[in-house]
Design a protein around this motif. Structure first.
Motif, PDB file in Angstrom:
ATOM      1  N   LEU A  34       0.869  -1.182  -0.098  1.00  0.00           N
ATOM      2  CA  LEU A  34       0.042   0.080  -0.064  1.00  0.00           C
ATOM      3  C   LEU A  34       0.906   1.168   0.168  1.00  0.00           C
ATOM      4  N   TYR A  35       1.741   1.298   0.916  1.00  0.00           N
ATOM      5  CA  TYR A  35       2.700   2.543   0.995  1.00  0.00           C
ATOM      6  C   TYR A  35       3.123   2.831  -0.201  1.00  0.00           C
ATOM      7  N   THR A  36       3.935   1.789  -0.897  1.00  0.00           N
ATOM      8  CA  THR A  36       4.844   2.104  -2.045  1.00  0.00           C
ATOM      9  C   THR A  36       4.050   2.191  -3.268  1.00  0.00           C
ATOM     10  N   MET A  37       2.812   2.035  -3.482  1.00  0.00           N
ATOM     11  CA  MET A  37       2.099   1.934  -4.377  1.00  0.00           C
ATOM     12  C   MET A  37       0.721   3.328  -4.428  1.00  0.00           C
ATOM     13  N   LEU A  38       0.937   4.078  -3.456  1.00  0.00           N
ATOM     14  CA  LEU A  38       0.184   5.361  -3.299  1.00  0.00           C
ATOM     15  C   LEU A  38       0.399   5.900  -4.727  1.00  0.00           C
ATOM     16  N   PRO A  39      -0.481   6.624  -5.410  1.00  0.00           N
ATOM     17  CA  PRO A  39      -0.294   7.534  -6.417  1.00  0.00           C
ATOM     18  C   PRO A  39      -0.294   8.985  -5.813  1.00  0.00           C
ATOM     19  N   GLN A  40       0.775   9.736  -5.962  1.00  0.00           N
ATOM     20  CA  GLN A  40       1.061  10.542  -5.099  1.00  0.00           C
ATOM     21  C   GLN A  40       0.172  11.819  -5.418  1.00  0.00           C
ATOM     22  N   GLY A  77       4.216   6.521  -4.769  1.00  0.00           N
ATOM     23  CA  GLY A  77       4.181   6.156  -3.202  1.00  0.00           C
ATOM     24  C   GLY A  77       4.817   6.848  -2.252  1.00  0.00           C
ATOM     25  N   GLY A  78       4.743   6.642  -1.172  1.00  0.00           N
ATOM     26  CA  GLY A  78       5.334   7.307  -0.265  1.00  0.00           C
ATOM     27  C   GLY A  78       6.561   6.493   0.720  1.00  0.00           C
ATOM     28  N   ALA A  79       7.204   6.939   1.582  1.00  0.00           N
ATOM     29  CA  ALA A  79       8.403   6.382   2.299  1.00  0.00           C
ATOM     30  C   ALA A  79       8.078   5.554   3.340  1.00  0.00           C
ATOM     31  N   MET A  80       8.120   4.301   3.494  1.00  0.00           N
ATOM     32  CA  MET A  80       7.772   3.388   4.669  1.00  0.00           C
ATOM     33  C   MET A  80       9.001   3.831   5.703  1.00  0.00           C
ATOM     34  N   GLY A  81       8.605   4.683   6.655  1.00  0.00           N
ATOM     35  CA  GLY A  81       9.304   5.164   7.847  1.00  0.00           C
ATOM     36  C   GLY A  81       8.989   6.562   7.912  1.00  0.00           C
ATOM     37  N   SER A  82       8.162   7.457   7.060  1.00  0.00           N
ATOM     38  CA  SER A  82       7.868   8.603   7.359  1.00  0.00           C
ATOM     39  C   SER A  82       6.428   8.747   7.686  1.00  0.00           C
ATOM     40  N   ALA A  83       6.169   9.531   8.959  1.00  0.00           N
ATOM     41  CA  ALA A  83       5.144   9.625   9.732  1.00  0.00           C
ATOM     42  C   ALA A  83       3.859   9.851   8.896  1.00  0.00           C
ATOM     43  N   PHE A  84       3.940  10.762   7.917  1.00  0.00           N
ATOM     44  CA  PHE A  84       2.847  11.253   7.175  1.00  0.00           C
ATOM     45  C   PHE A  84       2.235  10.162   6.436  1.00  0.00           C
ATOM     46  N   THR A  85       3.062   9.416   5.784  1.00  0.00           N
ATOM     47  CA  THR A  85       2.910   8.363   4.677  1.00  0.00           C
ATOM     48  C   THR A  85       1.563   7.444   5.088  1.00  0.00           C
ATOM     49  N   LEU A  86       1.670   7.066   6.503  1.00  0.00           N
ATOM     50  CA  LEU A  86       0.807   6.265   7.094  1.00  0.00           C
ATOM     51  C   LEU A  86      -0.640   6.938   6.972  1.00  0.00           C
ATOM     52  N   THR A  87      -0.606   8.371   7.675  1.00  0.00           N
ATOM     53  CA  THR A  87      -1.926   9.084   7.422  1.00  0.00           C
ATOM     54  C   THR A  87      -2.414   9.289   6.134  1.00  0.00           C
TER      55      THR A  87
END
Length: 706
Positions: free
Chosen positions: A356-362, A414-424
């Motif tokens: 999910l994290y790495t497949m998010l369309p930015q 996608g977003g970085a797995m390790g960044s707080a805002f990526t989960l949100t």
């Protein structure tokens, strides 16, 4: 130096001598007290049948304690890596042709099940003898009351009380002897294990171990499609962009000064993120999870600020489809059952989202973020307009750069797995993705709950209808793909917890056991399931070096809060006791705590800033004296555990007779930095220094040319 060591040697021997004398003194007191009880019992006249009944009771207890002694030896064998021959020395080669690469794992699980069965046999025998013991006690007491005359009832009650005291004292004395033998067995087994450690042949071990050798990983073609390679270090370019954006927003008064301080990076502390991988050994083929360590990136401050800004809003408005923890899901299933929706053909289904994290369309994710805020009438959040929030989120998601194998990369999907805002951002994206599916299930009064990328739902439709529904959901978005599962007890890769031999404070080990016991109670619906979970838990802790007495002590502590009856082992006697204990633990739900946290987080932070300027009113001197405390933080080391008692004694001797002794002295422990924490900053620091020196050199050469 010799005198100091001699004094220390004498001091230690003195302590050991005092401990031995105290042990013998308490043992002698116990024997005297036991004989006194026996003499008091002997003063009562008993018939021959009653004497035989007492002999039968003591014989049952001794047989039970013999089994308990065998159990303690068996647990010590597991603890000391010295299993019986029936469990040990299983050759790998004999089964290599049958199972191939899975030989180690299959044989390991077979041996663990064998240990579990043996442990279960001991517990069943102890339980049978306990039931027989209690039955004989009840029969003896009932016959004693029947044969007593009316004027002898008081004597019968006194005799029954003395008998219980005598039997309890004898049992405790025999248990102490067994524990002493257990300690002796432990020493022998440890020595034996050390002697045979090097000469031991290759076998399949039951203990947690690394059985997969993960080679050095290179990025494959699919992963490179999500990245954009850079020829130069992009750290300072990202830093300049962040500084420029934040200063521009502050100059236009879109953000406040304290908000700027939260987000702005410090030049001397920033570090380029780096990529590393965590293996998933519980999955076939041992895939790797990519993690971008961006703790000190220039965008980290903005990421954390946005997470604290947006997450409480999501938690508030998406509560109906969000799972907090396992207890929350259990409560919803209980309500589903109470309302009569659970029937024999009900299916419990789960699925998760692949990467999910790495497949998010930015860009699309940011549009959904704005849509979410507008959906619930948020034009501003803490006086920050939503278009400004989008700009801040854009730089976090777009400027995700890192280094891997001496090459620089920028993540373009996608977003970085390790960044707080990526989960949100990911869970808000799922809020939009799941709406059609939620609407369909809610119409049928079904449950739909999600925890990040793991979804659980119920259905009373056929399997064909469920498959069709999931196929349709799989086409909601080209980047989001489902992995279907069945509800099952997911086995971890290895039964591993914090090893007991590691250098941690004692409360860490106690809390680890308490958390495992509480989870077993809450997630088990029957007593038999709970007993199975406790056996698995006990073996897991034995594998990791936890003494059996330490595990039993935590079990006894938990059971004693709600139950008053337990025997040699801390076990529950019947289903009613278990149901009562489970009810007590389930009522301690995190739902109210969660709601309070959300409510406090969504309040305006300006009120907190105003509170900082208010003065605290003085109180009565006596109240201050009573409520005073002094907290001393110290680094935890096992060899220095006695220091806090020395400090406490020094405190009392120094301030004896003064009001200072009314101050409570509290000791807090902070963990030592592990090897990774010790080495990683030095490595990153050297890279940063090299980058800065290279930049200075480049600027100097440019100046010369001009």
């Amino acid at each position: 130096m010799i005198d100091q060591r001699l004094k220390e040697f004498v001091r230690l021997h003195h302590i050991d001598l005092v401990r031995t004398v105290n042990y013998q003194k308490h043992k002698l007191k116990g024997i005297i007290y036991e004989k006194r009880l026996f003499n008091q019992l002997s003063s009562y006249y008993l018939a021959e049948v009653q004497h035989q009944a007492l002999d039968q009771i003591t014989t049952i207890r001794k047989k039970q304690l013999n089994i308990f002694e065998d159990l303690t030896k068996f647990e010590q064998r597991i603890l000391c890596h010295s299993l019986p021959k029936t469990f040990d020395d299983i050759p790998i080669v004999a089964y290599q042709n049958l199972f191939g690469n899975e030989t180690n794992k299959i044989m390991q699980e077979l041996r663990r099940r064998k240990l579990n069965d043996q442990l279960k046999n001991y517990e069943l025998k102890l339980q049978d003898y306990e039931d027989l013991y209690q039955t004989e006690i009840n029969i003896f007491e009932s016959k004693l009351m029947q044969t007593s005359l009316n004027h002898q009832h008081i004597q019968a009650d006194i005799f029954r009380t003395l008998l219980k005291c005598y039997l309890s004292h004898c049992t405790n004395r025999l248990i102490r002897q067994i524990r002493y033998k257990e300690a002796c067995v432990h020493v022998k087994l440890v020595r034996k294990h050390h002697r045979h450690l090097l000469s031991k042949q290759q076998i399949v071990d039951v203990y947690p171990q690394i059985i997969v050798d993960v080679p050095k990983i290179s990025l494959n073609r699919i992963q490179l499609d999500y990245l954009s390679k850079s020829d130069s270090n992009p750290l300072w370019s990202v830093f300049d962009k962040v500084i420029l954006l934040l200063n521009d927003l502050r100059s236009k008064k879109y953000i406040l000064s304290w908000q700027l301080d939260k987000m702005i990076p410090k030049r001397e502390k920033i570090q380029l993120a780096y990529l590393y991988f965590i293996p998933k050994p519980h999955k076939t083929g041992t895939p790797l999870r990519p993690i971008v360590s961006s703790m000190n990136m220039p965008t980290t401050g903005i990421s954390k600020f946005l997470d604290k800004l947006i997450r409480p809003i999501f938690d508030k408005h998406a509560r109906s489809t969000t799972i907090i923890d396992g207890v929350d899901l259990i409560h919803r299933l209980e309500a589903y059952t109470t309302n009569g929706y659970l029937i024999p053909k009900t299916y419990l289904c789960t699925f998760d989202i692949t990467d999910l994290y790495t497949m998010l369309p930015q860009e699309e994710s940011l549009d959904i973020l704005i849509e979410f805020l507008l959906q619930y009438d948020y034009q501003k959040v803490q006086n920050i307009p939503i278009d400004i929030i989008r700009k801040l989120a854009l730089i976090v998601i777009k400027e995700n750069v890192f280094v891997y194998e001496k090459k620089f990369y920028r993540q373009v999907i996608g977003g970085a797995m390790g960044s707080a805002f990526t989960l949100t951002l990911a869970i808000i994206f799922m809020w939009k993705w799941q709406r059609q599916l939620v609407r369909r299930l809610k119409v049928s009064n079904e449950i739909y709950e999600r925890y990040v990328d793991d979804i659980f739902f119920t259905s009373n439709d056929s399997l064909e209808c469920i498959d069709q529904m999931l196929d349709e959901a799989n086409n909601f978005h080209p980047n989001i793909k489902l992995v279907r599962q069945i509800v099952y007890h997911k086995e971890a890769a290895e039964p591993y917890v914090v090893p007991f031999g590691s250098d941690h404070p004692g409360h860490v080990f106690r809390n680890t056991i308490d958390a495992a016991i509480t989870k077993a109670v809450r997630y088990s619906t029957t007593l038999s399931q709970f007993e199975e979970e406790i056996r698995q838990m006990k073996l897991m802790f034995l594998y990791n070096g936890y003494p059996p007495r330490h595990i039993d002590r935590q079990l006894t502590t938990l059971f004693s809060k709600y139950l008053s009856i337990y025997f040699i082992l801390p076990m529950l006697n019947n289903s009613d006791d278990f149901d009562y204990l489970r009810h007590q633990l389930l009522t301690t739900s995190t739902d109210k705590i969660y709601n309070r946290t959300v409510k406090s987080s969504t309040t305006d932070q300006t009120s907190d800033k105003n509170m900082q300027n208010q003065l605290v009113q003085p109180t009565d001197n006596n109240e201050i004296t009573k409520s005073k405390s002094l907290i001393i933080h110290k680094r935890h080391e096992q060899r220095l555990t006695q220091n806090q008692y020395h400090i406490q004694g020094l405190w009392m001797r120094t301030f004896h007779g003064t009001d200072v002794t009314n101050t409570a002295l509290i000791f807090g422990t902070c963990l030592n930095r592990n090897l990774k924490q010790e080495l990683m900053p030095k490595m990153i620091k050297s890279k940063r220094r090299a980058a800065i020196s290279q930049e200075i050199t480049t600027q100097h050469e440019t100046g010369k040319q001009t």
